[in-house]
Design a protein around this motif. Structure first.
Motif, mmCIF file in Angstrom:
data_model
loop_
_atom_site.group_PDB
_atom_site.id
_atom_site.type_symbol
_atom_site.label_atom_id
_atom_site.label_comp_id
_atom_site.label_asym_id
_atom_site.label_seq_id
_atom_site.Cartn_x
_atom_site.Cartn_y
_atom_site.Cartn_z
ATOM 1 N N MET A 116 0.838 -1.198 0.000
ATOM 2 C CA MET A 116 0.000 0.000 0.000
ATOM 3 C C MET A 116 0.873 1.248 0.000
ATOM 4 S SD MET A 116 -2.980 1.141 2.739
ATOM 5 C CE MET A 116 -1.838 1.530 4.070
ATOM 6 N N ASP A 117 0.526 2.209 -0.810
ATOM 7 C CA ASP A 117 1.282 3.450 -0.813
ATOM 8 C C ASP A 117 0.977 4.254 0.447
ATOM 9 O OD1 ASP A 117 -1.332 4.020 -1.465
ATOM 10 O OD2 ASP A 117 -0.862 5.371 -3.124
ATOM 11 N N THR A 118 1.800 5.252 0.724
ATOM 12 C CA THR A 118 1.579 6.104 1.876
ATOM 13 C C THR A 118 0.663 7.266 1.487
ATOM 14 O OG1 THR A 118 3.447 7.547 1.395
ATOM 15 C CG2 THR A 118 3.890 5.555 2.689
ATOM 16 N N MET A 119 0.209 8.008 2.503
ATOM 17 C CA MET A 119 -0.622 9.178 2.215
ATOM 18 C C MET A 119 0.162 10.212 1.404
ATOM 19 S SD MET A 119 -2.851 9.928 5.630
ATOM 20 C CE MET A 119 -3.428 8.621 6.701
ATOM 21 N N ARG A 120 1.444 10.394 1.720
ATOM 22 C CA ARG A 120 2.254 11.378 0.979
ATOM 23 C C ARG A 120 2.449 10.960 -0.465
ATOM 24 N NH1 ARG A 120 7.676 13.169 3.477
ATOM 25 N NH2 ARG A 120 7.381 14.878 1.995
ATOM 26 N N GLU A 121 2.685 9.673 -0.681
ATOM 27 C CA GLU A 121 2.824 9.187 -2.060
ATOM 28 C C GLU A 121 1.526 9.377 -2.827
ATOM 29 O OE1 GLU A 121 6.173 5.700 -1.243
ATOM 30 O OE2 GLU A 121 4.039 5.234 -1.113
ATOM 31 N N ARG A 122 0.407 9.103 -2.184
ATOM 32 C CA ARG A 122 -0.890 9.289 -2.838
ATOM 33 C C ARG A 122 -1.137 10.780 -3.119
ATOM 34 N NH1 ARG A 122 -5.588 6.181 -3.002
ATOM 35 N NH2 ARG A 122 -4.148 4.456 -2.547
ATOM 36 N N PHE A 123 -0.723 11.626 -2.188
ATOM 37 C CA PHE A 123 -0.872 13.066 -2.396
ATOM 38 C C PHE A 123 -0.119 13.518 -3.637
ATOM 39 C CE2 PHE A 123 1.765 16.927 -1.628
ATOM 40 C CZ PHE A 123 0.830 17.871 -2.024
ATOM 41 N N ALA A 124 1.148 13.118 -3.768
ATOM 42 C CA ALA A 124 1.944 13.548 -4.915
ATOM 43 C C ALA A 124 1.341 13.053 -6.225
ATOM 44 C CB ALA A 124 3.383 13.049 -4.771
ATOM 45 N N ALA A 125 0.915 11.803 -6.248
ATOM 46 C CA ALA A 125 0.323 11.261 -7.473
ATOM 47 C C ALA A 125 -0.992 11.949 -7.816
ATOM 48 C CB ALA A 125 0.109 9.751 -7.313
ATOM 49 N N LYS A 148 9.776 17.395 -2.992
ATOM 50 C CA LYS A 148 9.969 17.774 -4.395
ATOM 51 C C LYS A 148 10.147 16.561 -5.312
ATOM 52 C CE LYS A 148 14.988 18.354 -4.185
ATOM 53 N NZ LYS A 148 16.135 19.269 -4.441
ATOM 54 N N ASP A 149 10.737 15.477 -4.792
ATOM 55 C CA ASP A 149 10.976 14.301 -5.637
ATOM 56 C C ASP A 149 9.682 13.681 -6.133
ATOM 57 O OD1 ASP A 149 13.658 14.675 -5.251
ATOM 58 O OD2 ASP A 149 13.890 13.083 -3.754
ATOM 59 N N GLY A 150 8.604 13.855 -5.389
ATOM 60 C CA GLY A 150 7.322 13.314 -5.833
ATOM 61 C C GLY A 150 6.700 14.088 -6.968
ATOM 62 N N PHE A 151 7.268 15.249 -7.292
ATOM 63 C CA PHE A 151 6.694 16.098 -8.337
ATOM 64 C C PHE A 151 7.658 16.327 -9.503
ATOM 65 C CE2 PHE A 151 4.095 17.045 -4.664
ATOM 66 C CZ PHE A 151 2.825 17.133 -5.217
ATOM 67 N N THR A 152 8.630 15.429 -9.672
ATOM 68 C CA THR A 152 9.610 15.582 -10.749
ATOM 69 C C THR A 152 8.933 15.613 -12.117
ATOM 70 O OG1 THR A 152 11.304 14.461 -9.431
ATOM 71 C CG2 THR A 152 11.654 14.585 -11.806
ATOM 72 N N ASP A 153 8.061 14.648 -12.393
ATOM 73 C CA ASP A 153 7.377 14.607 -13.686
ATOM 74 C C ASP A 153 6.405 15.771 -13.840
ATOM 75 O OD1 ASP A 153 8.755 12.297 -14.298
ATOM 76 O OD2 ASP A 153 7.119 10.958 -13.689
ATOM 77 N N ALA A 154 5.704 16.104 -12.770
ATOM 78 C CA ALA A 154 4.745 17.206 -12.834
ATOM 79 C C ALA A 154 5.455 18.527 -13.096
ATOM 80 C CB ALA A 154 3.941 17.283 -11.540
ATOM 81 N N ALA A 155 6.641 18.720 -12.500
ATOM 82 C CA ALA A 155 7.402 19.950 -12.713
ATOM 83 C C ALA A 155 7.882 20.049 -14.157
ATOM 84 C CB ALA A 155 8.581 20.007 -11.752
ATOM 85 N N ARG A 156 8.196 18.907 -14.738
ATOM 86 C CA ARG A 156 8.615 18.904 -16.137
ATOM 87 C C ARG A 156 7.440 19.238 -17.051
ATOM 88 N NH1 ARG A 156 10.325 14.038 -16.156
ATOM 89 N NH2 ARG A 156 12.382 14.578 -15.347
ATOM 90 N N ALA A 157 6.250 18.726 -16.700
ATOM 91 C CA ALA A 157 5.063 18.972 -17.525
ATOM 92 C C ALA A 157 4.477 20.368 -17.307
ATOM 93 C CB ALA A 157 4.003 17.909 -17.235
ATOM 94 N N HIS A 158 4.618 20.875 -16.082
ATOM 95 C CA HIS A 158 4.012 22.174 -15.741
ATOM 96 C C HIS A 158 5.029 23.037 -14.988
ATOM 97 C CE1 HIS A 158 0.201 20.269 -16.807
ATOM 98 N NE2 HIS A 158 0.484 19.289 -15.966
ATOM 99 N N PRO A 159 6.094 23.466 -15.657
ATOM 100 C CA PRO A 159 7.158 24.196 -14.952
ATOM 101 C C PRO A 159 6.704 25.518 -14.353
ATOM 102 C CG PRO A 159 7.436 24.343 -17.336
ATOM 103 C CD PRO A 159 6.372 23.318 -17.101
ATOM 104 N N ASP A 160 5.631 26.081 -14.870
ATOM 105 C CA ASP A 160 5.129 27.352 -14.330
ATOM 106 C C ASP A 160 4.159 27.151 -13.178
ATOM 107 O OD1 ASP A 160 3.355 26.142 -16.106
ATOM 108 O OD2 ASP A 160 2.397 28.037 -16.661
#
Length: 309
Positions: free
Chosen positions: A1-10, A31-43
């Protein structure tokens, strides 16, 4: 089972894809949980570094432009350290956002007292209009986060924890859920305290209410359960005294005033259980902290049965 923080980032990353009004603001932590999101939405994924006051200030500024900011870091750095910014940049400015915390009361004991925030919900209680969610499972965290992200311009605090119940419940944001019924009193379990409460009251003739939203407090359900309002059960003993035990995973007594207000027109007693003000100057584990704070099932059994007796 994932954690609450992992679920939050996803979940927050998917919400960024769907809603251009949302932005995530970080202060290095998470910040590591949002690496892909930061690449997709840098602003719209902004990391301000280890500057928690700036974290809240940037969130308030985004809200003033019409954005819906989601701010994330440890509870002690999100509510306690930048409290003046929370009070002014959101409350005084009349804008809203979503504050999502981690680490809670004792999630990372090795981090010491600097990384513990048992007083966070009580501190937010000094401000007007905040919704406070305390999920007890990653599935509930996702439900509450989605509800918070879509909540117009309201101010919402979502308190995540490494401490979790074994299974999710069919929650409705803002409402208590009746988990079991009895005649000997009412026990309200908040978020990750449910499993321990259910173990503690096994064999006791009590009603257990479960909540993942503590503000606003669901007075209507409590009054109905206690026989003080419309919809009260036939066995509730309308007008008779009622005993209420409140089990919260943060500062003990944080919500006792809410219980007292809900039952102001009828005789009642309230026992508020949670984290006491004394500091445990030990590391240990979450389970050891639960036992040390008197919130493990055996301690809860003794305290609840002693009060109801």
């Amino acid at each position: 089972m994932d954690t609450m923080r992992e679920r939050f980032a996803a979940t927050a990353s998917r919400l960024l894809d769907d809603d251009p009004r949302l932005a995530v603001v970080l202060a290095e932590i998470g910040k590591d949980g949002f690496t892909d999101a930061a690449r997709a939405h840098p602003d719209r994924v902004i990391n301000v570094g280890i500057r928690e006051q700036l974290l809240v200030g940037v969130g308030g500024g985004l809200a003033l432009t019409g954005m819906r900011p989601i701010l994330h870091t440890f509870a002690s750095f999100l509510v306690e350290r930048p409290f003046e910014q929370v009070k002014l940049d959101f409350g005084h400015q009349g804008v809203g956002g979503v504050l999502v915390s981690a680490a809670g009361s004792y999630d990372w004991p090795a981090g010491g007292h600097t990384h513990m925030a048992p007083g966070d919900v009580a501190l937010l209680d000094t401000l007007d209009g905040w919704t406070v969610h305390v999920p007890g499972h990653p599935d509930e965290a996702e439900t509450l986060l989605r509800d918070a992200a879509a909540a117009g311009d309201d101010s919402v605090y979502v308190r995540l924890s490494a401490h979790s119940n074994s299974a999710p419940r069919d929650i409705v944001p803002g409402r208590f859920l009746t988990v079991r019924e009895g005649r000997g009193g009412v026990v309200i379990a908040v978020g990750p305290m449910l499993d321990s409460v259910l173990t503690a009251v096994e064999g006791l003739d009590v009603t257990v209410l479960y909540t993942t939203t503590v503000r606003p407090f669901d007075e209507r359900t409590l009054r109905a359960t206690a026989g003080a309002g419309p919809g009260a059960g036939a066995g509730s003993g309308a007008g008779a005294a009622v005993d209420v035990v409140l089990v919260e995973p943060y500062l003990a007594g944080t919500s006792t005033a809410a219980v007292n207000d809900a039952l102001a027109d009828r005789p009642h007693r309230v026992l508020g259980l949670g984290i006491p003000r004394r500091e445990l100057r030990r590391y240990g584990t979450i389970d050891e902290h639960l036992a040390g704070q008197g919130l493990d099932p055996a301690s809860l059994r003794e305290r609840v049965s002693g009060f109801l007796r």
